[in-house]
Design a protein around this motif. Structure first.
Motif, PDB file in Angstrom:
ATOM      1  N   ILE A  35       0.842  -1.207   0.000  1.00 14.66           N
ATOM      2  CA  ILE A  35       0.000   0.000   0.000  1.00 14.66           C
ATOM      3  C   ILE A  35       0.875   1.255   0.000  1.00 14.66           C
ATOM      4  CG2 ILE A  35      -1.665   1.350   1.351  1.00 14.66           C
ATOM      5  CD1 ILE A  35      -2.787  -1.407   2.340  1.00 14.66           C
ATOM      6  N   ILE A  36       1.866   1.307   0.868  1.00 19.57           N
ATOM      7  CA  ILE A  36       2.634   2.568   0.938  1.00 19.57           C
ATOM      8  C   ILE A  36       3.581   2.745  -0.252  1.00 19.57           C
ATOM      9  CG2 ILE A  36       2.399   2.800   3.445  1.00 19.57           C
ATOM     10  CD1 ILE A  36       5.389   2.027   3.677  1.00 19.57           C
ATOM     11  N   ARG A  37       3.912   1.646  -0.938  1.00 12.35           N
ATOM     12  CA  ARG A  37       4.762   1.784  -2.132  1.00 12.35           C
ATOM     13  C   ARG A  37       3.964   2.268  -3.343  1.00 12.35           C
ATOM     14  NH1 ARG A  37       9.665  -0.941  -1.468  1.00 12.35           N
ATOM     15  NH2 ARG A  37       9.701  -2.730  -0.043  1.00 12.35           N
ATOM     16  N   ARG A  43      -2.790  10.303   0.457  1.00 13.87           N
ATOM     17  CA  ARG A  43      -1.958  10.712   1.587  1.00 13.87           C
ATOM     18  C   ARG A  43      -2.522  10.147   2.898  1.00 13.87           C
ATOM     19  NH1 ARG A  43      -2.022  15.599   4.796  1.00 13.87           N
ATOM     20  NH2 ARG A  43      -0.145  15.509   6.071  1.00 13.87           N
ATOM     21  N   GLY A  44      -3.858  10.144   3.012  1.00 10.13           N
ATOM     22  CA  GLY A  44      -4.482   9.612   4.236  1.00 10.13           C
ATOM     23  C   GLY A  44      -4.109   8.156   4.459  1.00 10.13           C
ATOM     24  N   TYR A  49      -1.125   3.655   6.977  1.00  6.33           N
ATOM     25  CA  TYR A  49      -0.398   2.383   6.860  1.00  6.33           C
ATOM     26  C   TYR A  49       1.086   2.528   7.215  1.00  6.33           C
ATOM     27  CZ  TYR A  49      -4.689   0.457   5.121  1.00  6.33           C
ATOM     28  OH  TYR A  49      -5.992   0.044   5.042  1.00  6.33           O
ATOM     29  N   SER A  50       1.663   3.690   6.937  1.00  2.30           N
ATOM     30  CA  SER A  50       3.061   3.851   7.381  1.00  2.30           C
ATOM     31  C   SER A  50       3.104   3.914   8.906  1.00  2.30           C
ATOM     32  CB  SER A  50       3.748   5.052   6.720  1.00  2.30           C
ATOM     33  OG  SER A  50       3.053   6.246   6.958  1.00  2.30           O
ATOM     34  N   ASP A  51       2.074   4.519   9.520  1.00  2.00           N
ATOM     35  CA  ASP A  51       2.033   4.537  10.990  1.00  2.00           C
ATOM     36  C   ASP A  51       1.917   3.121  11.569  1.00  2.00           C
ATOM     37  OD1 ASP A  51       2.368   7.210  11.298  1.00  2.00           O
ATOM     38  OD2 ASP A  51       0.254   7.684  11.599  1.00  2.00           O
ATOM     39  N   ARG A  52       1.168   2.270  10.876  1.00  3.58           N
ATOM     40  CA  ARG A  52       1.063   0.882  11.376  1.00  3.58           C
ATOM     41  C   ARG A  52       2.431   0.210  11.375  1.00  3.58           C
ATOM     42  NH1 ARG A  52      -3.421  -2.972   9.144  1.00  3.58           N
ATOM     43  NH2 ARG A  52      -2.160  -4.363  10.431  1.00  3.58           N
ATOM     44  N   ILE A  53       3.198   0.430  10.298  1.00  2.99           N
ATOM     45  CA  ILE A  53       4.528  -0.201  10.224  1.00  2.99           C
ATOM     46  C   ILE A  53       5.453   0.408  11.284  1.00  2.99           C
ATOM     47  CG2 ILE A  53       6.540  -0.643   8.762  1.00  2.99           C
ATOM     48  CD1 ILE A  53       4.612  -0.467   6.327  1.00  2.99           C
ATOM     49  N   ILE A  54       5.364   1.713  11.458  1.00  6.85           N
ATOM     50  CA  ILE A  54       6.225   2.379  12.446  1.00  6.85           C
ATOM     51  C   ILE A  54       5.963   1.817  13.838  1.00  6.85           C
ATOM     52  CG2 ILE A  54       6.611   4.606  13.612  1.00  6.85           C
ATOM     53  CD1 ILE A  54       6.097   5.884  10.742  1.00  6.85           C
ATOM     54  N   ARG A 224       4.340  11.874   2.793  1.00  8.00           N
ATOM     55  CA  ARG A 224       3.763  12.007   4.127  1.00  8.00           C
ATOM     56  C   ARG A 224       3.182  13.407   4.374  1.00  8.00           C
ATOM     57  NH1 ARG A 224       3.396   8.485   8.943  1.00  8.00           N
ATOM     58  NH2 ARG A 224       2.773  10.024  10.429  1.00  8.00           N
ATOM     59  N   TYR A 225       3.887  14.421   3.881  1.00 10.65           N
ATOM     60  CA  TYR A 225       3.502  15.780   4.272  1.00 10.65           C
ATOM     61  C   TYR A 225       2.797  16.569   3.173  1.00 10.65           C
ATOM     62  CZ  TYR A 225       6.585  14.858   8.198  1.00 10.65           C
ATOM     63  OH  TYR A 225       7.167  14.306   9.312  1.00 10.65           O
ATOM     64  N   CYS A 226       2.885  16.126   1.909  1.00 13.28           N
ATOM     65  CA  CYS A 226       2.313  16.937   0.834  1.00 13.28           C
ATOM     66  C   CYS A 226       1.117  16.229   0.193  1.00 13.28           C
ATOM     67  CB  CYS A 226       3.348  17.203  -0.252  1.00 13.28           C
ATOM     68  SG  CYS A 226       4.867  17.884   0.407  1.00 13.28           S
ATOM     69  N   GLU A 227       0.056  17.003  -0.086  1.00 15.25           N
ATOM     70  CA  GLU A 227      -1.147  16.436  -0.741  1.00 15.25           C
ATOM     71  C   GLU A 227      -0.804  16.014  -2.159  1.00 15.25           C
ATOM     72  OE1 GLU A 227      -3.833  15.213   0.120  1.00 15.25           O
ATOM     73  OE2 GLU A 227      -4.087  16.128   2.072  1.00 15.25           O
TER      74      GLU A 227
END
Ligand code: URA
Length: 227
Positions: A35-37, A43-44, A49-54, A224-227
């Motif tokens: 998903i994150i690749r 962005r949402g 999903y990156s937070d889940r991995i973190i 992560r930070y830009c729309e």
């Protein structure tokens, strides 16, 4: 005397340094990475999903910290011989992408102290240069969880570790936490600092001519930070 710890993470293929540990390479984890690749991921969803991995990475890195025997009495009046955490920890994020990992660390370690290091390329020398740092004053007595989601060439990570060592943090008390690593960056980084540990979610194929990780996920900060 410290009791032994038993990390659940996997060690790496033989060609990589023994101080590198990956998360268990399950289909679930690969689905999160897929998903994150994906360049079409919103962005949402990237955040979620990156937070889940973190979160998984932070939990796993804590498994590498030492514990000491600790005895408590339970409400049943029985003595339980368990373990407790041995030392104090702090997080240090390598700005700006590493900042994205701070919330995941705070979710797991309430009121953890967090420092920051900003490293950028020196345009004159082309080498990584320290631009800003703010670190806990007692950092030398803490275990340091060093946060940077993408390990490409390893240049920023190496500079960050030099700064921590200048502050008196022993290499073996540093745990580098990372979402995706390039094998060449890992070899350089761990070759220079063989006593620190790297906890990474995924080791990718390599780097392209612009030093982006391949297949990677593009620019983590942008995603992560830009729309
Ligand atoms: N930083 C990123 O955000 N992506 C890469 O592929 C490498 C470094």
């Amino acid at each position: 005397m410290a009791a032994s710890t038993s990390p659940t993470s996997q060690t790496h293929p033989a060609s990589l340094p023994p101080s590198v540990f990956t998360l268990p390479q399950t289909a679930q984890l690969e689905a999160l990475y897929t998903i994150i690749r994906d360049k079409t991921t919103s962005r949402g969803d990237f955040l979620f999903y990156s937070d889940r991995i973190i979160r998984l990475l932070v939990e796993e890195s804590l498994n590498h910290l030492p514990v000491v025997p600790k005895t408590v009495e339970t409400p049943t009046g029985v003595t339980y011989e368990g373990v407790g955490f041995e030392g104090k920890i702090c997080g240090v994020s390598i700005l700006r992408a590493g900042e994205a990992m701070e919330a995941g660390l705070r979710e797991v370690c309430r009121s953890v102290r967090i420092g920051k290091i900003l490293i950028q390329r020196d345009e004159e020398t082309a080498l990584p240069k320290l631009f800003y740092s703010k670190l806990p004053e007692d950092i030398a007595s803490r275990y340091v969880l060093l946060l940077d989601p993408m390990l490409a060439t390893g240049g920023s990570a190496m500079k960050a570790v030099e700064i921590l060592e200048e502050q008196g943090v022993p290499e073996e008390r540093i745990i580098f936490i990372n979402l995706i690593a390039a094998p060449e960056g890992l070899r350089r980084f761990c070759g220079k600092f063989p006593s620190l540990r790297v906890i990474t979610g995924w080791i990718d194929k390599g780097l392209n001519e612009k030093s982006y990780i391949i297949p990677g996920l593009g620019d983590f900060g942008e995603r992560r930070y830009c729309e």
